[in-house]
Each structure stands twice: as structure tokens, then as C-alpha cells.
Design an enzyme around this catalytic site. Structure first.
Site, short mmCIF file in Angstrom:
data_model
loop_
_atom_site.label_atom_id
_atom_site.label_comp_id
_atom_site.label_asym_id
_atom_site.label_seq_id
_atom_site.Cartn_x
_atom_site.Cartn_y
_atom_site.Cartn_z
N GLY A 45 -33.75 -29.50 8.33
CA GLY A 45 -32.84 -29.21 7.17
C GLY A 45 -33.59 -28.25 6.60
N GLN A 50 -36.20 -23.89 -1.10
CA GLN A 50 -37.46 -24.01 -0.15
C GLN A 50 -37.85 -22.69 0.20
OE1 GLN A 50 -35.75 -27.54 2.25
NE2 GLN A 50 -38.13 -27.74 2.10
N CYS A 97 -41.31 -33.18 4.44
CA CYS A 97 -40.43 -32.09 3.78
C CYS A 97 -41.35 -30.94 3.95
CB CYS A 97 -40.75 -32.32 2.21
SG CYS A 97 -39.74 -31.05 1.32
N LEU A 98 -40.74 -29.73 4.29
CA LEU A 98 -41.32 -28.74 4.83
C LEU A 98 -42.10 -27.80 3.61
CD1 LEU A 98 -38.70 -26.93 6.94
CD2 LEU A 98 -40.73 -28.06 7.60
N HIS A 139 -31.77 -35.63 1.21
CA HIS A 139 -33.01 -34.98 1.11
C HIS A 139 -32.43 -33.64 0.57
CE1 HIS A 139 -37.42 -34.17 2.39
NE2 HIS A 139 -36.74 -33.10 2.13
N GLU A 140 -31.78 -32.87 1.44
CA GLU A 140 -31.56 -31.47 1.24
C GLU A 140 -30.85 -31.22 -0.20
OE1 GLU A 140 -33.12 -29.28 2.66
OE2 GLU A 140 -33.76 -30.78 4.24
N HIS A 143 -32.93 -31.29 -3.10
CA HIS A 143 -33.59 -29.76 -3.42
C HIS A 143 -32.73 -29.15 -4.22
CE1 HIS A 143 -37.18 -29.79 -0.95
NE2 HIS A 143 -36.59 -30.50 0.12
#
Length: 179
Positions: A45, A50, A97-98, A139-140, A143
Site C-alpha cells: 500500500g 508518502q 512502512c515505506l 495503516h494507509e 497516513h
């Protein structure tokens, strides 16, 4: 086009994202870039903040759910979750997480979520998710609220995140990496 991924500390990651108002060609191009970046990372995702864009958009690329498509976009989403059960997180609760690359920590999440959102053409939809897919959506969605999953950690894990952030000179604006 693969976009650079912003690392923790940049204000765009720590501020609520703005709603999308124009469902046009530039939005479609952005969504395509987000899918390409997610796959290249590799991730499951990616939220627009991000990649430095403070808009309420996230994508997923995750084929292990029964109901939802293996790829999707959520624009101006609302997420509804069941209460999180008390208890300590386990190894199956680990996520990464990226925007906090190369690390994973355990975090309790709700086992079920309902997502109400719009697709890239502006059409509304609703989907239900369980298990790992529900975790991805939470999670997304976080953000888009200006919260990284590492912000939710407590105790030793929070201390470890703080140490890693300092050691890697993260926690300041302008840092990114390109998959």
C-alpha cells in the site's frame, strides 16, 4: 513514473491530508504513479503523503483477500473499525512502512474494517476487509490523518524508533528514497 518516497519527519507525513476535489486526468496519472511506486518499492500500500502529496488518496496492491480486488484506490476515504482487542501485540501483528524503511514492529490493529471511498473516476464504493487486508487499510488511512504506525508504538518499541530515527538522521524535512 516511480516517485520518491518521503521518510518520517517531513511535515506532509505528519499533517492531515486534504480532500481530492478534481477527478481528472492528473488524478488518474497520480494514481497510476502510486501503483507503479508501490510495486517497485515493493509494498502492499501507499498513501499520497508518502510521495509528498497531501491529498486523501491511497492505493493497495494485495491479492490475498476474498472480496476486494487485488489492486485498488481509495480517495477521500472513511474507515470504520471494530474496537481493538486489549492485549500485547504478537509476531503476527508486525508491520512495516515505506516511510520508515527496513524496519518492522508489532502493533495491534482491528481485525475488521469497512471502507467507504471513491475510485479514480469519483464513483463511491464500500468494501469490508478482515485480517491482513484490514490492517493495510488501517495503516494507509492513518497516513491520511498524519499518523505513521511508528507514532502509535509505546514502550521499548517507541524508544527503538526514536533511536533509529536519530541514528539515521531522519525526523527532518526533505528526506526520501526512490525504489
Amino acid at each position: 513514473m516511480i516517485r520518491p518516497i518521503v521518510i518520517t519527519g517531513d511535515p506532509v507525513l505528519h499533517s492531515p491530508a486534504d480532500p481530492v476535489t478534481d477527478f481528472d486526468r492528473s488524478l488518474a496519472d497520480l494514481v497510476a504513479d502510486m501503483f507503479e511506486t508501490t510495486v517497485a518499492a515493493p509494498g502492499v500500500g501507499l498513501a499520497a503523503p508518502q510521495i509528498g502529496i497531501g491529498l486523501q488518496i491511497f492505493v493497495w496492491v494485495y491479492g490475498d483477500q476474498d472480496v476486494a480486488p487485488p489492486r485498488g484506490v481509495a480517495i477521500n476515504p472513511k474507515l470504520f473499525i471494530e474496537p481493538i482487542q486489549p492485549g500485547e501485540p504478537t509476531s503476527t501483528d508486525r508491520e512495516g512502512c515505506l516511510s520508515f524503511p527496513d524496519e518492522k514492529f508489532a502493533l495491534r490493529r482491528s481485525p475488521r474494517a469497512i471502507l467507504r471511498a471513491r475510485d479514480a473516476t469519483g464513483e463511491p464504493y464500500v468494501l469490508e476487509a478482515t485480517g491482513w487486508f484490514a490492517r493495510i487499510l488501517q495503516h494507509e488511512y492513518d497516513h491520511l490523518q498524519g499518523t505513521l504506525y511508528v507514532d502509535r508504538l509505546i514502550g521499548e518499541d517507541a524508544e527503538t524508533v526514536s533511536r533509529i530515527t536519530k541514528e539515521r538522521s531522519w525526523g527532518r524535512p526533505g528526506l526520501s528514497w526512490t525504489p
